[in-house]
Design a protein around this motif. Structure first.
Motif, PDB file in Angstrom:
ATOM      1  N   ASN A  87      27.941  37.473  35.549  1.00  0.00           N
ATOM      2  CA  ASN A  87      29.050  38.378  35.843  1.00  0.00           C
ATOM      3  C   ASN A  87      29.029  39.527  34.841  1.00  0.00           C
ATOM      4  N   TRP A  88      28.059  40.422  35.006  1.00  0.00           N
ATOM      5  CA  TRP A  88      27.886  41.498  34.043  1.00  0.00           C
ATOM      6  C   TRP A  88      28.604  42.776  34.478  1.00  0.00           C
ATOM      7  N   VAL A  89      28.812  43.610  33.487  1.00  0.00           N
ATOM      8  CA  VAL A  89      29.460  44.910  33.686  1.00  0.00           C
ATOM      9  C   VAL A  89      28.513  45.982  33.172  1.00  0.00           C
ATOM     10  N   VAL A  90      28.363  47.052  33.923  1.00  0.00           N
ATOM     11  CA  VAL A  90      27.510  48.153  33.476  1.00  0.00           C
ATOM     12  C   VAL A  90      28.393  49.339  33.106  1.00  0.00           C
TER      13      VAL A  90
ATOM     14  N   ARG B   7      32.577  52.599  34.563  1.00  0.00           N
ATOM     15  CA  ARG B   7      31.974  51.271  34.497  1.00  0.00           C
ATOM     16  C   ARG B   7      32.245  50.532  35.796  1.00  0.00           C
ATOM     17  N   ALA B   8      31.460  49.488  36.040  1.00  0.00           N
ATOM     18  CA  ALA B   8      31.630  48.704  37.262  1.00  0.00           C
ATOM     19  C   ALA B   8      31.044  47.318  37.058  1.00  0.00           C
ATOM     20  N   TYR B   9      31.615  46.350  37.762  1.00  0.00           N
ATOM     21  CA  TYR B   9      31.101  44.979  37.733  1.00  0.00           C
ATOM     22  C   TYR B   9      29.982  44.832  38.759  1.00  0.00           C
TER      23      TYR B   9
ATOM     24  N   PHE C  84      27.335  56.908  40.783  1.00  0.00           N
ATOM     25  CA  PHE C  84      28.381  55.970  41.198  1.00  0.00           C
ATOM     26  C   PHE C  84      29.339  55.701  40.038  1.00  0.00           C
ATOM     27  N   LEU C  85      28.782  55.436  38.859  1.00  0.00           N
ATOM     28  CA  LEU C  85      29.619  55.156  37.688  1.00  0.00           C
ATOM     29  C   LEU C  85      30.396  56.387  37.244  1.00  0.00           C
ATOM     30  N   SER C  86      29.800  57.558  37.394  1.00  0.00           N
ATOM     31  CA  SER C  86      30.490  58.783  36.986  1.00  0.00           C
ATOM     32  C   SER C  86      31.708  59.061  37.863  1.00  0.00           C
TER      33      SER C  86
END
Length: 398
Positions: free
Chosen positions: A347-350, A309-311, A301-303
């Motif tokens: 409210n993190w971001v990966v 990146r995503a929240y 998903f992130l790729s």
């Protein structure tokens, strides 16, 4: 006789109040009987997920944390841009804008004009013939929007393939169009993608459910697209791909394994990985295989995102489609080689760590990302610089 009665009364009073000799007719309510607040020992406030950082100071990556701070800094810019694009002639009355703090991204209780004036090269205000104040895009911003539209047109096929891959990863090979629209900026999907779907009948089909929800369904499965980013990396750098994830084996201290032996044992547990394009919905929710699947899905998903990146709200949006659980946060923390979590616990971001270099710079930049960086640059300028002005004039000439 009277003397006897008086003496008996005084005796009765003394029995009822043994301290009658020390009583006073004056009030003692003015005396301080409680410790003043100024002298009370202050209790430390309980840590709040809203303000508690995900990473402790020794583990923080300042470069990636600054990207999250940049998002906060340009919140009004990005949200107002998306909102104004969908308005007639890209303008909005200032009185109406003041009521849209959530849609435009400015602090509640603050005047919207304060946020507008922070970006003089992007937004402008003017008085309309109706006597009301309006605000909209500057000429510079309109030029940037035209450039963005050109990028959208040239990257249309790439965006279509991204949506196809998302559908192929989903549990039932279908995703509501509203969810894709909500995350459109994340993948660079155009605002009018819902209208573009009809141009690809071999790939997509739109179904309307009983409640009126429009759902996008996959028509054709493409095995060439069903290859994840980690599988491609495995073919190029097998050793590096093996070290990316870690699913340790629980064993007693009595084994007294050396570090290398423990690593080999964990590797047996980690491999083989589960493809994000497999049917993860059939897996038992709390098994190791299911966790491998969910980790692989988030990695893929992130790729697919523009900035790798995503929240949290982006992942929650696809919770049902990707069979994610409420333990996603803890699951990602256990994979520090592949992911970096920034921001606060609420409210993190990966981040996909492989997508960034050691300086926190995105390695592969989509044309849309380059345009966004240009927009951020202009948004911080109080006035047009000479070199930038010449560049824009050349753009007009071409």
């Amino acid at each position: 006789m009277n003397i006897i009665i008086k003496s008996s009364k005084s005796l009765t009073q003394s029995l009822q109040n043994p301290n009658h000799l020390f009583t006073s007719q004056f009030s003692t309510s003015f005396l301080v009987t409680k410790t003043p607040k100024a002298f009370k020992k202050k209790r430390k406030p309980k840590p709040s997920p809203r303000t508690t950082l995900v990473q402790t100071e020794p583990n923080q990556n300042p470069n990636l944390e600054r990207i999250v701070e940049r998002d906060s800094l340009f919140r009004f810019l990005t949200k107002s841009k998306q909102y104004l694009i969908n308005q007639p002639e890209h303008v909005l009355r200032l009185d109406d804008a003041g009521k849209l703090h959530r849609e435009l991204g400015f602090p509640r209780g603050r005047k919207v004009l304060r946020s507008i004036t922070r970006h003089p090269l992007i937004f402008q205000t003017y008085r309309h013939t109706d006597g009301k104040m309006w605000f909209g895009f500057s000429d510079l911003m309109e030029d940037l929007l035209a450039e963005e539209q050109s990028i959208m047109d040239s990257m249309e096929r790439d965006r279509v393939d991204k949506v196809r891959k998302l559908l192929m990863m989903s549990a039932k090979k279908r995703i509501p169009l509203c969810k894709l629209h909500h995350c459109r900026v994340l993948f660079g999907i155009p605002d009018d993608f819902r209208d573009q779907v009809s141009r690809y009948p071999d790939y997509f089909r739109v179904c309307v459910e009983e409640n009126g929800l429009r759902v996008l369904e996959l028509v054709d499965w493409d095995p060439l697209l069903a290859v994840s980013a980690i599988e491609k990396e495995f073919m190029v750098d097998e050793k590096g791909a093996k070290r990316k994830f870690n699913f340790p084996v629980k064993y007693g201290k009595g084994l007294d394994l050396e570090l290398e032996d423990a690593r080999k044992l964990n590797l047996l547990n980690t491999l083989p990985l589960v493809s994000p394009y497999s049917d993860g919905a059939r897996l038992d929710l709390w098994t190791l295989e299911a966790e491998k699947y969910r980790v692989g899905v988030i990695h893929e998903f992130l790729s697919l995102t523009l900035e790798k990146r995503a929240y949290i709200h982006h992942l929650v949006e696809f919770k049902e489609e990707f069979s994610l659980t409420k333990h996603t946060y803890q699951m990602l923390l256990k994979q520090p080689r592949a992911f970096y979590l920034a921001g606060t616990e609420m409210n993190w971001v990966v981040f996909l760590k492989d997508g960034y270099d050691k300086n926190g710079v995105l390695i592969e930049k989509d044309p849309q990302v380059l345009l966004n960086e240009k927009l951020y640059k202009y948004a911080q300028m109080p006035e047009m610089e000479q070199g930038a002005q010449v560049g824009m004039e050349k753009l007009h000439l071409t």
